[in-house]
Design a protein around this motif. Sequence first.
Motif, PDB file in Angstrom:
ATOM      1  N   TYR A   1     -40.409-104.949 -67.757  1.00 59.10           N
ATOM      2  CA  TYR A   1     -40.613-105.368 -68.964  1.00 59.10           C
ATOM      3  C   TYR A   1     -42.186-105.831 -68.899  1.00 59.10           C
ATOM      4  CZ  TYR A   1     -35.897-105.762 -70.649  1.00 59.10           C
ATOM      5  OH  TYR A   1     -34.587-105.627 -71.120  1.00 59.10           O
ATOM      6  N   LEU A   2     -42.724-106.340 -67.714  1.00 57.95           N
ATOM      7  CA  LEU A   2     -44.273-106.645 -67.829  1.00 57.95           C
ATOM      8  C   LEU A   2     -44.942-105.309 -67.858  1.00 57.95           C
ATOM      9  CD1 LEU A   2     -44.219-109.203 -64.849  1.00 57.95           C
ATOM     10  CD2 LEU A   2     -44.703-109.547 -66.941  1.00 57.95           C
ATOM     11  N   ALA A   3     -44.643-104.346 -67.469  1.00 55.41           N
ATOM     12  CA  ALA A   3     -45.402-102.905 -67.688  1.00 55.41           C
ATOM     13  C   ALA A   3     -45.274-102.703 -69.184  1.00 55.41           C
ATOM     14  CB  ALA A   3     -44.570-102.136 -67.012  1.00 55.41           C
ATOM     15  N   GLU A   4     -44.083-103.096 -70.008  1.00 54.40           N
ATOM     16  CA  GLU A   4     -43.945-102.704 -71.340  1.00 54.40           C
ATOM     17  C   GLU A   4     -44.920-103.618 -72.163  1.00 54.40           C
ATOM     18  OE1 GLU A   4     -42.881 -99.931 -72.040  1.00 54.40           O
ATOM     19  OE2 GLU A   4     -41.398-100.351 -73.385  1.00 54.40           O
ATOM     20  N   PHE A   5     -45.109-104.894 -71.791  1.00 52.55           N
ATOM     21  CA  PHE A   5     -45.911-105.962 -72.355  1.00 52.55           C
ATOM     22  C   PHE A   5     -47.277-105.340 -72.384  1.00 52.55           C
ATOM     23  CE2 PHE A   5     -43.373-109.823 -70.859  1.00 52.55           C
ATOM     24  CZ  PHE A   5     -42.188-109.653 -71.634  1.00 52.55           C
ATOM     25  N   ALA A   6     -47.557-104.737 -71.310  1.00 50.44           N
ATOM     26  CA  ALA A   6     -49.064-104.165 -70.962  1.00 50.44           C
ATOM     27  C   ALA A   6     -49.191-103.098 -72.164  1.00 50.44           C
ATOM     28  CB  ALA A   6     -49.359-103.815 -69.591  1.00 50.44           C
ATOM     29  N   ARG A   7     -48.176-102.297 -72.174  1.00 51.24           N
ATOM     30  CA  ARG A   7     -48.170-100.950 -73.142  1.00 51.24           C
ATOM     31  C   ARG A   7     -48.271-101.496 -74.626  1.00 51.24           C
ATOM     32  NH1 ARG A   7     -44.884 -98.313 -76.309  1.00 51.24           N
ATOM     33  NH2 ARG A   7     -43.096 -99.556 -76.082  1.00 51.24           N
TER      34      ARG A   7
ATOM     35  N   ARG B   1     -49.680-110.361 -59.801  1.00 50.44           N
ATOM     36  CA  ARG B   1     -51.149-109.896 -60.217  1.00 50.44           C
ATOM     37  C   ARG B   1     -51.298-108.746 -60.024  1.00 50.44           C
ATOM     38  NH1 ARG B   1     -55.170-113.850 -60.617  1.00 50.44           N
ATOM     39  NH2 ARG B   1     -54.575-116.219 -60.352  1.00 50.44           N
ATOM     40  N   GLY B   2     -50.581-107.870 -58.981  1.00 55.10           N
ATOM     41  CA  GLY B   2     -51.054-106.660 -58.526  1.00 55.10           C
ATOM     42  C   GLY B   2     -50.344-105.651 -59.450  1.00 55.10           C
ATOM     43  N   MET B   3     -49.040-105.952 -60.013  1.00 60.44           N
ATOM     44  CA  MET B   3     -48.516-105.019 -60.838  1.00 60.44           C
ATOM     45  C   MET B   3     -49.334-105.167 -62.196  1.00 60.44           C
ATOM     46  SD  MET B   3     -46.128-105.867 -63.336  1.00 60.44           S
ATOM     47  CE  MET B   3     -45.487-104.555 -63.102  1.00 60.44           C
ATOM     48  N   LEU B   4     -49.613-106.160 -62.546  1.00 56.26           N
ATOM     49  CA  LEU B   4     -50.370-106.386 -63.888  1.00 56.26           C
ATOM     50  C   LEU B   4     -51.606-105.517 -64.006  1.00 56.26           C
ATOM     51  CD1 LEU B   4     -49.660-110.059 -64.986  1.00 56.26           C
ATOM     52  CD2 LEU B   4     -48.886-108.032 -65.968  1.00 56.26           C
TER      53      LEU B   4
ATOM     54  N   ALA C   1     -52.367-103.259 -62.232  1.00 55.92           N
ATOM     55  CA  ALA C   1     -52.007-101.793 -62.065  1.00 55.92           C
ATOM     56  C   ALA C   1     -51.840-101.229 -63.598  1.00 55.92           C
ATOM     57  CB  ALA C   1     -50.840-101.151 -61.131  1.00 55.92           C
ATOM     58  N   HIS C   2     -51.508-102.265 -64.547  1.00 56.14           N
ATOM     59  CA  HIS C   2     -51.266-101.778 -65.880  1.00 56.14           C
ATOM     60  C   HIS C   2     -52.211-102.164 -66.889  1.00 56.14           C
ATOM     61  CE1 HIS C   2     -47.295-101.167 -64.098  1.00 56.14           C
ATOM     62  NE2 HIS C   2     -47.078-100.315 -65.201  1.00 56.14           N
ATOM     63  N   GLY C   3     -53.527-102.407 -66.319  1.00 53.56           N
ATOM     64  CA  GLY C   3     -54.788-102.654 -67.086  1.00 53.56           C
ATOM     65  C   GLY C   3     -54.832-104.090 -67.688  1.00 53.56           C
ATOM     66  N   VAL C   4     -53.940-105.118 -66.984  1.00 53.83           N
ATOM     67  CA  VAL C   4     -54.066-106.473 -67.382  1.00 53.83           C
ATOM     68  C   VAL C   4     -54.738-107.191 -66.596  1.00 53.83           C
ATOM     69  CG1 VAL C   4     -52.472-108.350 -67.962  1.00 53.83           C
ATOM     70  CG2 VAL C   4     -51.809-106.015 -68.811  1.00 53.83           C
ATOM     71  N   GLU C   5     -55.460-108.151 -67.008  1.00 56.38           N
ATOM     72  CA  GLU C   5     -56.242-109.261 -66.126  1.00 56.38           C
ATOM     73  C   GLU C   5     -55.746-110.474 -66.145  1.00 56.38           C
ATOM     74  OE1 GLU C   5     -60.753-111.299 -66.254  1.00 56.38           O
ATOM     75  OE2 GLU C   5     -60.123-109.914 -67.693  1.00 56.38           O
ATOM     76  N   VAL C   6     -55.385-111.045 -65.019  1.00 53.03           N
ATOM     77  CA  VAL C   6     -55.037-112.329 -65.194  1.00 53.03           C
ATOM     78  C   VAL C   6     -56.118-113.452 -65.037  1.00 53.03           C
ATOM     79  CG1 VAL C   6     -53.699-114.313 -63.929  1.00 53.03           C
ATOM     80  CG2 VAL C   6     -52.776-111.723 -63.889  1.00 53.03           C
ATOM     81  N   VAL C   7     -56.231-114.079 -66.119  1.00 54.83           N
ATOM     82  CA  VAL C   7     -57.407-115.002 -66.513  1.00 54.83           C
ATOM     83  C   VAL C   7     -57.176-116.198 -65.746  1.00 54.83           C
ATOM     84  CG1 VAL C   7     -58.935-116.119 -67.979  1.00 54.83           C
ATOM     85  CG2 VAL C   7     -58.058-113.842 -68.571  1.00 54.83           C
TER      86      VAL C   7
END
Length: 247
Positions: free
Chosen positions: A151-157, A215-218, A220-226
């Motif tokens: 689902y986290l990968a889908e959130f990024a998409r 953090r690592g998987m986000l 990889a999906h183009g999401v920066e943890v601020v």
Amino acid sequence: MPFARELAAIGRAWSTLADADALWAICIRPEARHGGWDVAAFYATGAAEIEAVLSQAGRLGLRTSGQHALDFGCGAGRLTRPLALHFALVQGVDIAPGMLELAQRDDPAAGRCRYVLNTRPDLAVFQAGEFDLVYSSIVLQHMPPELARAYLAEFARVLRPGGSLIFQLPTHPRWTVRGLLYRCLPPTALGVIQRRLLGYAAPMRMHGMAERRVRGMLAAHGVEVVAAAPVAYHPDWRELRYFCRRR
Ligand SMILES: C[S@@+](CC[C@H](N)C(=O)[O-])C[C@H]1O[C@@H](n2cnc3c(N)ncnc32)[C@H](O)[C@@H]1O
């Protein structure tokens, strides 16, 4: 379909919890058991959360308003409704029909909230880049980490570039008595304890994910943890709220 068996079990459990005592299953307070939540007080907790979290997100430079937001695992609409004060349209998604019925009942934000039942391990119902904000609280913790990662990968998409992703997820159980049980017992044994000893209508699984993995998987999906800020829904778990931006 991947995760078919897990999703069927999760759907059954949350439908049973929704039919038995939905508001308590969403926000567990001992005094609110057996229909004891005052409905206005229940929804007020959601309004307070959204105002506090969006203020924090704004201070971090994240987008906190716009056209379209997604509330994943929306339950009775506790967070969906106040999100509609900041977004033109908020889409609530849940796996339990009983939760969605409640969310739509007497919804003061009805024109700006839409609800959809989703029993898939993805968000194929939405297009890529649709949302300015994806929000999720106390949902990803209730499923196996592999499914939460899907689902986290889908959130990024589904987020548009520059959009915000804000979600809560525990990292690991604390060293409390219950935390020790979460560490030592398999989910099936915990489910038996919840049902037989604590009287839950259905098991409510709990899982964590190490911050570094999230953090690592986000990334990889183009999401920066601020920022990742401590949050306390559950006294027996260390939990974080992740404030992220889609690149
Ligand atoms: C503890 S409640 C939280 C509801 C809401 N986020 C809130 O904070 O008021 C968890 C919700 O997640 C939903 N849920 C669990 N797994 C889900 C999944 N795979 N897809 C969509 N919703 C799910 C449940 O049906 C339930 O409504």
